[in-house]
Design an enzyme around this catalytic site. Sequence first.
Site, PDB file in Angstrom:
ATOM      1  N   LYS A 166      46.997  46.461  36.842  1.00 34.98           N
ATOM      2  CA  LYS A 166      45.900  47.126  37.562  1.00 34.98           C
ATOM      3  C   LYS A 166      45.630  46.476  38.918  1.00 34.98           C
ATOM      4  CE  LYS A 166      42.691  46.198  34.574  1.00 34.98           C
ATOM      5  NZ  LYS A 166      43.255  45.542  33.393  1.00 34.98           N
ATOM      6  N   ARG A 194      34.734  49.259  31.515  1.00 37.58           N
ATOM      7  CA  ARG A 194      35.486  48.656  30.430  1.00 37.58           C
ATOM      8  C   ARG A 194      34.849  48.944  29.073  1.00 37.58           C
ATOM      9  NH1 ARG A 194      38.296  44.340  32.968  1.00 37.58           N
ATOM     10  NH2 ARG A 194      39.501  43.045  31.569  1.00 37.58           N
ATOM     11  N   ARG A 217      52.673  34.862  33.976  1.00 39.83           N
ATOM     12  CA  ARG A 217      52.261  35.026  35.374  1.00 39.83           C
ATOM     13  C   ARG A 217      51.760  33.751  36.036  1.00 39.83           C
ATOM     14  NH1 ARG A 217      47.437  39.539  34.907  1.00 39.83           N
ATOM     15  NH2 ARG A 217      45.909  38.257  33.842  1.00 39.83           N
ATOM     16  N   ARG A 225      44.749  31.007  35.548  1.00 37.03           N
ATOM     17  CA  ARG A 225      43.445  31.474  35.075  1.00 37.03           C
ATOM     18  C   ARG A 225      43.108  30.840  33.738  1.00 37.03           C
ATOM     19  NH1 ARG A 225      43.139  37.902  35.616  1.00 37.03           N
ATOM     20  NH2 ARG A 225      42.020  37.579  33.665  1.00 37.03           N
ATOM     21  N   ARG A 234      41.642  39.301  24.305  1.00 33.73           N
ATOM     22  CA  ARG A 234      41.478  40.340  25.343  1.00 33.73           C
ATOM     23  C   ARG A 234      42.144  41.645  24.931  1.00 33.73           C
ATOM     24  NH1 ARG A 234      43.679  36.642  29.656  1.00 33.73           N
ATOM     25  NH2 ARG A 234      43.905  38.388  31.080  1.00 33.73           N
TER      26      ARG A 234
HETATM   27  P1  ADP Z   1      42.352  41.322  32.721  1.00 34.99           P
HETATM   28  O1  ADP Z   1      42.480  42.796  32.998  1.00 34.99           O
HETATM   29  O2  ADP Z   1      43.669  40.603  32.829  1.00 34.99           O
HETATM   30  O3  ADP Z   1      41.638  41.003  31.438  1.00 34.99           O
HETATM   31  P2  ADP Z   1      40.116  41.005  34.644  1.00 34.99           P
HETATM   32  O4  ADP Z   1      40.162  40.166  35.877  1.00 34.99           O
HETATM   33  O5  ADP Z   1      39.929  42.463  34.811  1.00 34.99           O
HETATM   34  O6  ADP Z   1      41.481  40.658  33.883  1.00 34.99           O
HETATM   35  O7  ADP Z   1      38.953  40.472  33.662  1.00 34.99           O
HETATM   36  C1  ADP Z   1      38.828  39.114  33.280  1.00 34.99           C
HETATM   37  C2  ADP Z   1      37.576  38.920  32.417  1.00 34.99           C
HETATM   38  O8  ADP Z   1      36.395  39.221  33.190  1.00 34.99           O
HETATM   39  C3  ADP Z   1      37.448  39.839  31.196  1.00 34.99           C
HETATM   40  O9  ADP Z   1      38.152  39.336  30.081  1.00 34.99           O
HETATM   41  C4  ADP Z   1      35.919  39.872  30.983  1.00 34.99           C
HETATM   42  O10 ADP Z   1      35.443  38.714  30.344  1.00 34.99           O
HETATM   43  C5  ADP Z   1      35.394  39.861  32.415  1.00 34.99           C
HETATM   44  N1  ADP Z   1      35.201  41.245  32.930  1.00 34.99           N
HETATM   45  C6  ADP Z   1      35.861  41.834  33.966  1.00 34.99           C
HETATM   46  N2  ADP Z   1      35.449  43.099  34.156  1.00 34.99           N
HETATM   47  C7  ADP Z   1      34.506  43.333  33.209  1.00 34.99           C
HETATM   48  C8  ADP Z   1      33.714  44.455  32.855  1.00 34.99           C
HETATM   49  N3  ADP Z   1      33.804  45.627  33.521  1.00 34.99           N
HETATM   50  N4  ADP Z   1      32.854  44.335  31.818  1.00 34.99           N
HETATM   51  C9  ADP Z   1      32.733  43.185  31.135  1.00 34.99           C
HETATM   52  N5  ADP Z   1      33.448  42.091  31.400  1.00 34.99           N
HETATM   53  C10 ADP Z   1      34.327  42.158  32.429  1.00 34.99           C
END
Ligand code: ADP
Length: 186
Positions: free
Chosen positions: A17, A92, A131, A135, A146
């Site tokens: 994404k 999400r 990757r 993180r 996740r």
């Molecule tokens: P990935 O898609 O690899 O999990 P992201 O950077 O999108 O990585 O998200 C990392 C973390 O940030 C998630 O596991 C969650 O804890 C938090 N997060 C990101 N976006 C949201 C969201 N829309 N709602 C709730 N938590 C979020």
Amino acid sequence: MSRQLNLILTGPPGSGKGTQAKRLVEKYGIPQISTGDILREAVKSGSEIGLRAKAIMDSGELVPDEVVIEIVRQRLARPDCKPGCVLDGFPRTKNQAVALDGILKEQGREPARVIALVVADDELRRRILARGEGRADDNEESVKKRLEVYKRDTEPVLAHYAKSVAKIDGVGSLDDITARITKAVG
Ligand code: ADP
């Protein structure tokens, strides 16, 4: 194209994404709104939100809906989002999707267009663990969590947008995947 493009780019962790969102920013001249990036910035800066979010993010669970909904509401109201935006990692949960629909309406914006990247679990795990972005949540345990959270909380977002979602094969060259997305956007 309509006067504004509000694009939701959804998909499991590791589906690409973020990478594709950056390419769409270039292509359409609209900003990327990544709730993950915004939350990681908040953690780095040691802000109130960051302090609350860190442990949750490291465990692979989701930050509370009201926190991310407020972040997106404020970000969307900024002038650079006038021509549109690429939402990456939001909504999400079903609750976030319903809230987003309301925010778009309330701000007089076009309804969201939804693109879902589809990648098999084994490939996702392989990509995330390879990757090496450093993180805190890219470890075996958090990745497992996740993926579970994605199935439990985020797949219902696809059902919410069932009528309009375009499912895109997220395996192939970056250029091919970008081409598939832009074709679906039309
Ligand atoms: P990935 O898609 O690899 O999990 P992201 O950077 O999108 O990585 O998200 C990392 C973390 O940030 C998630 O596991 C969650 O804890 C938090 N997060 C990101 N976006 C949201 C969201 N829309 N709602 C709730 N938590 C979020």
